[in-house]
Scaffold this motif. Structure first.
Motif, PDB file in Angstrom:
ATOM      1  N   SER B 183       0.836  -1.202   0.000  1.00 15.20           N
ATOM      2  CA  SER B 183       0.000   0.000   0.000  1.00 15.20           C
ATOM      3  C   SER B 183       0.871   1.253   0.000  1.00 15.20           C
ATOM      4  O   SER B 183       0.522   2.254  -0.608  1.00 15.20           O
ATOM      5  N   TYR B 184       2.038   1.162   0.647  1.00 10.41           N
ATOM      6  CA  TYR B 184       2.929   2.324   0.611  1.00 10.41           C
ATOM      7  C   TYR B 184       3.535   2.497  -0.783  1.00 10.41           C
ATOM      8  O   TYR B 184       3.770   3.618  -1.230  1.00 10.41           O
ATOM      9  N   TYR B 187       1.121   4.412  -2.640  1.00  6.30           N
ATOM     10  CA  TYR B 187       1.139   5.777  -2.148  1.00  6.30           C
ATOM     11  C   TYR B 187       2.323   6.535  -2.765  1.00  6.30           C
ATOM     12  O   TYR B 187       2.203   7.676  -3.208  1.00  6.30           O
ATOM     13  N   GLU B 190       1.553   7.371  -6.296  1.00  2.00           N
ATOM     14  CA  GLU B 190       0.710   8.570  -6.347  1.00  2.00           C
ATOM     15  C   GLU B 190       1.578   9.827  -6.247  1.00  2.00           C
ATOM     16  O   GLU B 190       1.406  10.787  -7.003  1.00  2.00           O
ATOM     17  N   TYR B 354      -8.481   1.455  -1.853  1.00  4.21           N
ATOM     18  CA  TYR B 354      -8.415   1.522  -0.390  1.00  4.21           C
ATOM     19  C   TYR B 354      -9.826   1.393   0.139  1.00  4.21           C
ATOM     20  O   TYR B 354     -10.765   1.917  -0.456  1.00  4.21           O
ATOM     21  N   HIS B 413      -8.496  10.370  -0.674  1.00  3.54           N
ATOM     22  CA  HIS B 413      -7.413  10.595   0.303  1.00  3.54           C
ATOM     23  C   HIS B 413      -7.895  10.616   1.753  1.00  3.54           C
ATOM     24  O   HIS B 413      -7.217  11.145   2.611  1.00  3.54           O
ATOM     25  N   GLN B 416      -7.122   5.867   5.428  1.00  5.08           N
ATOM     26  CA  GLN B 416      -5.720   5.842   5.823  1.00  5.08           C
ATOM     27  C   GLN B 416      -4.892   4.885   4.967  1.00  5.08           C
ATOM     28  O   GLN B 416      -5.246   3.730   4.777  1.00  5.08           O
ATOM     29  N   ARG B 417      -3.765   5.402   4.431  1.00  2.00           N
ATOM     30  CA  ARG B 417      -2.788   4.548   3.738  1.00  2.00           C
ATOM     31  C   ARG B 417      -1.875   4.034   4.819  1.00  2.00           C
ATOM     32  O   ARG B 417      -1.233   4.830   5.502  1.00  2.00           O
ATOM     33  N   SER B 418      -1.784   2.740   4.954  1.00  6.46           N
ATOM     34  CA  SER B 418      -0.995   2.252   6.077  1.00  6.46           C
ATOM     35  C   SER B 418       0.428   2.038   5.655  1.00  6.46           C
ATOM     36  O   SER B 418       0.716   1.668   4.532  1.00  6.46           O
ATOM     37  N   GLU B 419       1.316   2.296   6.559  1.00  3.75           N
ATOM     38  CA  GLU B 419       2.720   2.032   6.297  1.00  3.75           C
ATOM     39  C   GLU B 419       3.112   0.714   6.944  1.00  3.75           C
ATOM     40  O   GLU B 419       4.172   0.187   6.727  1.00  3.75           O
ATOM     41  N   ALA B 422      -2.312  -3.173   7.705  1.00  3.30           N
ATOM     42  CA  ALA B 422      -3.530  -2.388   7.531  1.00  3.30           C
ATOM     43  C   ALA B 422      -4.617  -2.818   8.512  1.00  3.30           C
ATOM     44  O   ALA B 422      -4.799  -3.988   8.772  1.00  3.30           O
ATOM     45  N   ARG B 424      -8.277  -2.448   8.423  1.00  4.59           N
ATOM     46  CA  ARG B 424      -9.327  -1.970   7.543  1.00  4.59           C
ATOM     47  C   ARG B 424     -10.690  -2.513   7.911  1.00  4.59           C
ATOM     48  O   ARG B 424     -11.626  -2.419   7.154  1.00  4.59           O
TER      49      ARG B 424
END
Ligand SMILES: [Zn+2]
Lengths: 143, 432
Positions: B183-184, B187, B190, B354, B413, B416-419, B422, B424
């Motif tokens: 997911s990062y 990101y 993007e 997401y 946006h 939350q984009r998880s680092e 996740a 969810r």
């Protein structure tokens, strides 16, 4: 004869409408007309403002979801049946209206109606032929 | 290139013999040095000499995350603390953290298995490895780092956060291999698109793990970052990233089974299932010194395949975890894995991949809502157009999963984009 309308996606969470209006106010944008389409799930705020290009840019820079579309504005005589006759002209030509919203101003005597139709050019010709007064962008933004 | 030909291309007989020898030694070590293991074995009358080889593995008791918590922090450590050279911990979503100890040899082993993963992704000492996993107690950052150093690549400890700076480093330092969560990676894609600098980025491969991701997500990462994306698997209790990794064939991840012996079990009964069956993945860390866990239950649902691989490696492959034994949601009696929702969303161009899943029970009926971000370019001033997107998503979920879901469109946006891993799922049902 086409008017640029700003639409903003609004998630159903408290304060979003106010966030948008505040952002525009802070950017010195004047709102001429607004309408909020609301479902149980989300809303769409539609705005006519004095500077659509700058308003769209301003809102996008603050991560609002914005689309710009072209709509028609007509002046409606301030008398019973004023809007009905305009809609009848469009209906008679088979042009369907997606949505409409009205607003009045202090300066002008009549009321204005914003119309979203499927084909703007045909609608413009039809309304003109029917004697309806269309309001241009300059005139509307300057109200 | 294969990092360690000797161990990665052994015949099955040689591997079984090696595993058996290492298992015997490991069981003896834990019985002598780890009181909770000795107690567990004594309770069922099992002695180290009863374990002759891997064929006896099933006789040993399981280890669970609860055992790590109950013996917090060092209760399962098999060596004196003077031998421990590194300590990691995984975030406890419930209660205590789970602590993992490493000796110097364990850290070297960690570098070895992550080096294997990097080589599977075509890495070499000529690469510049950009590590965007968190450095710290989380094992992602340092595990990837040790692998990069082991193969002799220039390894950049970028860690997480400050996405603009990440993009600048990637461009200026000439990063060629990216290691982070999938997911990062999206990101970052993007951010690179926003900066309009994809032509200045020289990544050619990425190794992604630490959270579930789908084939669709892989394709999206590959397209947007213009790289080949490889899967890596690991968990801190076993060692961290590098327990298993994908080779160029990408039909599963080769397990470093000379160190971590895998089993697939029935989650409910604990019974060992034959190769090819789907069930919970269990590992025994036969070579680790500080924390050699026996039959550790990962809660990950997977399958093992011993079929030959075109890359020449003979180590067993596991398929990408198909969900967590704990994450599986039962909604109106239907088993739902969040990854299935993601697969559906990836086929809908109007929304971002997401999501948040909200499950609630109202009037004794499960209500299931999927919250998903609309992509700005598909936003329209017409309610009808947005309603059409909503109903199409609901229809696709119904046809793929067999359950009806409410779909809520949310602003871009905002999810939350998880680092890291996740979170969810919001389950509001009070079922227990
Ligand atoms: Zn292979």
């Amino acid at each position: 004869m086409l008017i640029k309308q700003i639409s903003v996606f609004i998630e159903n969470r408290p304060g979003r409408l106010s966030d948008i209006i505040s952002a525009l106010a802070a950017g010195g944008i004047d709102i001429r007309a607004l309408s909020l389409a609301d479902t149980t799930n989300f809303g769409i705020l539609r705005l006519i403002v004095n500077d659509p290009a700058r308003a769209a840019e301003l809102l996008r820079s603050q991560r609002f979801t914005v689309s710009v579309s072209e709509v028609l504005a007509v002046e409606i005589p301030d008398e019973p049946g004023g809007l009905a006759s305009t809609l009848a002209i469009l209906n008679g030509a088979g042009i369907s209206v997606e949505y409409a919203y009205a607003f009045i101003t202090r300066k002008a005597k009549g009321a204005y109606v914003i119309l979203r139709v499927e084909n703007n050019n045909i609608a413009v010709d039809t309304l003109r032929a029917g004697g309806v007064k269309l309001v241009g962008a300059e005139e509307l933004y300057a109200l | 290139m294969i990092w360690n030909e000797k161990y990665e291309t052994m015949s099955r007989d040689e591997m079984t013999a090696l595993q058996s020898e290492r298992l015997r030694d490991c069981v003896k070590r834990v019985y002598e040095n780890v009181a909770p293991y000795r107690a567990k074995m004594d309770a069922i009358g099992l002695k180290p000499e009863d374990i002759h080889g891997v064929e006896d593995l099933h006789k040993l008791p399981f280890t669970t995350k609860d055992d790590l918590r109950d013996n917090y922090p060092y209760g399962l450590t098999a060596v004196p603390m003077s031998e421990v050279s590194e300590i990691h911990a995984s975030s406890g979503t419930t209660g205590k953290q789970t602590v993992v100890t490493y000796t110097e040899a364990d850290v070297k082993l960690w570098g070895e298995v992550t080096a294997r993963a990097l080589m599977m992704a075509g890495g070499s000492k000529n690469d510049i490895v950009h590590v965007s996993y968190g450095y710290g107690l989380f094992t992602g950052g340092l595990g990837a780092h040790y692998g990069g150093q082991t193969i002799g690549a220039a390894t950049i400890p970028v860690s997480t956060g400050n996405t603009k700076r990440q993009v600048q480093i990637m461009r200026d330092f000439g990063s060629t291999i990216l290691m982070c969560t999938p997911s990062y990676a999206l990101y970052l894609a993007e951010a690179i698109e926003e900066a309009g600098c994809i032509d200045d980025i020289h990544l050619r491969a990425g190794i992604f793990g630490a959270e579930p991701w789908t084939e669709n997500m892989r394709r999206e990462i590959e397209r947007r970052l213009r790289i080949k994306a490889y899967d890596i698997y690991g968990l801190s209790e076993i060692i961290g990233p590098g327990v298993a990794a994908e080779c160029e064939e990408q039909t599963g991840m080769h397990i470093a089974e000379d160190h971590f012996i895998p089993e697939i079990i029935n989650s409910d009964t604990g019974e060992v299932l034959p190769a090819g069956s789907r069930g919970e993945l269990v590992f025994t860390c036969v070579t680790k010194q500080a924390m050699p866990l026996i039959r550790y239950r990962t809660r990950d649902i997977s399958e093992l395949s011993y079929a030959p691989c075109s890359c020449g490696r003979t180590t067993v492959k596991m398929i990408k975890p198909q969900g967590r034994a704990d994450d599986m949601l039962i909604i109106r009696g239907v088993n739902v894995f969040p990854s299935q929702i993601e697969t559906v969303l990836m086929t809908i161009p109007e929304v971002a991949p997401y999501y948040v899943l909200v499950v609630d029970r109202i009037d004794n009926t499960d209500r299931f809502e999927v919250q998903v971000e609309i992509r700005p370019e598909y936003f329209s001033d017409e309610v009808r157009a947005l309603e059409e997107i909503r109903s199409r998503i609901a229809r696709e979920i119904l046809s793929a999963l067999g359950i009806s879901a409410g779909v809520r469109l949310v602003e871009p946006h905002t999810i939350q984009r998880s680092e890291g891993k996740a979170a969810r799922i919001i389950d509001k049902r009070k079922l227990y």
